[in-house]
Design a protein around this motif. Structure first.
Motif, short mmCIF file in Angstrom:
data_model
loop_
_atom_site.label_atom_id
_atom_site.label_comp_id
_atom_site.label_asym_id
_atom_site.label_seq_id
_atom_site.Cartn_x
_atom_site.Cartn_y
_atom_site.Cartn_z
N LYS A 167 0.84 -1.20 0.00
CA LYS A 167 0.00 0.00 0.00
C LYS A 167 0.87 1.25 0.00
N SER A 168 1.88 1.25 0.84
CA SER A 168 2.78 2.39 0.93
C SER A 168 3.52 2.61 -0.39
N CYS A 169 3.91 1.52 -1.04
CA CYS A 169 4.60 1.61 -2.34
C CYS A 169 3.70 2.25 -3.39
N ILE A 170 2.43 1.83 -3.44
CA ILE A 170 1.48 2.40 -4.40
C ILE A 170 1.31 3.89 -4.14
N ILE A 171 1.11 4.25 -2.89
CA ILE A 171 0.91 5.66 -2.54
C ILE A 171 2.15 6.48 -2.89
N ASP A 172 3.34 5.97 -2.56
CA ASP A 172 4.58 6.70 -2.86
C ASP A 172 4.78 6.83 -4.37
N LYS A 198 -3.66 16.22 0.15
CA LYS A 198 -2.56 15.43 0.70
C LYS A 198 -2.98 13.96 0.78
N LEU A 199 -2.09 13.09 0.38
CA LEU A 199 -2.42 11.67 0.34
C LEU A 199 -2.39 11.02 1.72
N ASN A 200 -1.72 11.64 2.67
CA ASN A 200 -1.66 11.07 4.02
C ASN A 200 -2.69 11.70 4.96
#
Length: 146
Positions: free
Chosen positions: A49-54, A121-123
């Motif tokens: 998930k973090s990889c996709i978001i980044d 913001k995505l976060n």
């Protein structure tokens, strides 16, 4: 533009001999493959998930469209992002297609650039009302059906 193409992803998990798991993100509308890993299957999913978001954050920073996932269309997906993230990715691609900048969108919404940037913001979680308003001023009203 379909929400499912930004919401669902296919990730192939493989156990490593030395322990842990690799995660390969597949079925993206790109020639690239994205890999990550975790100490456990749960950790590998969080890392995917973090990889996709980044990856998508980098595309947005470069003022490019985020790649579309074909996992839902192909009927095989095992990772789902949050709805507000998927909607933000859709808004980014819509702005790209319409050649509208963040400044333009902020002006259309009658809010400051900083306020819009904060909402995108995505976060950070953004309300459905705020996201729907963005779609509306971009000329593509958000439709939800069951």
């Amino acid at each position: 533009m379909e929400l499912n193409n930004f919401l669902y992803f296919n990730v192939k998990y493989e156990a490593l001999d030395e322990g842990g798991y690799t995660a390969t993100i597949e079925d993206l509308e790109t020639d690239d493959y994205y890999f990550t890993q975790g100490d456990s299957l749960e950790d590998a999913e969080k890392m995917a998930k973090s990889c996709i978001i980044d990856m998508f954050k980098a595309e947005i920073a470069l003022k490019r469209k985020v790649p579309v996932s074909k996992a839902y269309e192909h009927g095989h997906f095992n990772l789902k992002l949050d709805y507000d993230l998927a909607l933000k990715f859709m808004i980014n691609n819509l702005m790209y297609d319409l050649k509208i900048t963040k400044t333009d969108l902020a002006n259309k919404l009658n809010i400051s650039f900083a306020n819009l940037s904060n909402k995108l913001k995505l976060n950070k979680t953004t309300s459905l009302n705020d996201l729907a308003r963005m779609f509306e001023v971009l000329g593509v009203p958000l439709k939800i059906s069951a």
